[in-house]
Design a protein around this motif. Structure first.
Motif, PDB file in Angstrom:
ATOM      1  N   ASP A   8       0.843  -1.208   0.000  1.00  0.00           N
ATOM      2  CA  ASP A   8       0.000   0.000   0.000  1.00  0.00           C
ATOM      3  C   ASP A   8       0.873   1.252   0.000  1.00  0.00           C
TER       4      ASP A   8
ATOM      5  N   GLU B  78       0.989   3.991  -3.005  1.00  0.00           N
ATOM      6  CA  GLU B  78       0.650   5.379  -2.729  1.00  0.00           C
ATOM      7  C   GLU B  78       1.808   6.299  -3.150  1.00  0.00           C
ATOM      8  N   LYS B  79       3.006   5.886  -2.806  1.00  0.00           N
ATOM      9  CA  LYS B  79       4.186   6.702  -3.105  1.00  0.00           C
ATOM     10  C   LYS B  79       4.373   6.853  -4.624  1.00  0.00           C
TER      11      LYS B  79
ATOM     12  N   ARG C   4       1.764   8.923  -6.503  1.00  0.00           N
ATOM     13  CA  ARG C   4       1.938  10.370  -6.351  1.00  0.00           C
ATOM     14  C   ARG C   4       3.122  10.890  -7.158  1.00  0.00           C
TER      15      ARG C   4
END
Ligand code: DC
Length: 217
Positions: A208, A212-213, A216
């Motif tokens: 996760d 997410e990293k 972005r």
């Protein structure tokens, strides 16, 4: 080009104390992301093993540097790198600055050009200060000692829980208090505490964080 001389694919740094689950996590993340994986502890273990085999003292810088310079890929594939005497020898050679310097280029080249997942103690602080993602994987002392003790039991190695806990604390203290590249989270590392997570849950959480990293980025 990044500050650490890198041009290629993503680098994920996974640091943390012994038996926190970072090795398993790093291997699974690397497979999921199709990246090469390097367990950097094996480099220090192989140097420690070579010093012991040569009848030397792992705390002796001359002996340790000699063996670091002679290290070959075959040394990393040896079967007895997880023995208790190697735990201790590895953490002694790892405190010698010239040994660490000697192993630095290998670790950096490993990630070139595809990127890589590397696990160790100083990946996010020293080896790849510009890593794309830094995880600091940790767990309570007791939980880490329990995991190590179960692993030893599974391999048929008799050891008391108290001895395993004491050895682990002694090694962590040596890794965290040395002058060069001590064990500590990088300022921009994300801390993942696995005390209450089994390997699947830790992996899911890490995935996760990665998604997410990179979503972005
Ligand atoms: O992760 P491990 O237990 O296999 O590591 C063996 C030893 O090597 C440990 O005492 C810490 C040291 N080490 C280090 O100083 N830096 C790294 N990047 C990896 C391991």
């Amino acid at each position: 080009m990044k500050g650490d001389g890198r041009r290629g694919g993503p680098v994920i740094a996974i640091d943390g104390p012994a038996a926190a689950g970072k090795g398993t996590l790093a291997r699974r993340l690397a497979a999921a992301l199709d990246l090469p994986h390097l367990d950097t502890g094996l480099l220090y273990r192989a140097v420690g093993r070579r010093v012991l085999d040569a009848g030397g003292d792992p705390a002796d810088p001359a002996a340790a540097v000699r063996e670091a310079e002679a290290l070959t890929p075959a040394d990393l594939a040896r079967l007895n790198l997880r023995a208790a005497e190697v735990d201790r020898a590895a953490s002694l050679v790892a405190a010698i600055p010239a040994v660490r310097a000697r192993l630095l280029a290998f670790q950096r080249c490993f990630a070139d050009p595809r990127g890589a997942v590397l696990d160790g103690r100083d990946i996010g602080t020293v080896v790849f200060p510009d890593a794309d993602l830094k995880l600091f994987v940790t767990a309570s002392d007791e939980e880490r000692a329990r995991r190590r003790w179960r692993e030893l039991e599974g391999r048929g190695v008799a050891a008391s829980f108290e001895t395993v806990l004491a050895d682990l604390r002694a090694r962590d203290a040596r890794d965290a208090s040395r002058d060069v590249a001590p064990l500590r989270p990088a300022d921009d590392a994300i801390v993942l505490d696995t005390t209450d997570l089994d390997p699947d849950a830790a992996f899911a959480r890490a995935l996760d964080i990665v998604r997410e990293k990179f979503a972005r980025a």
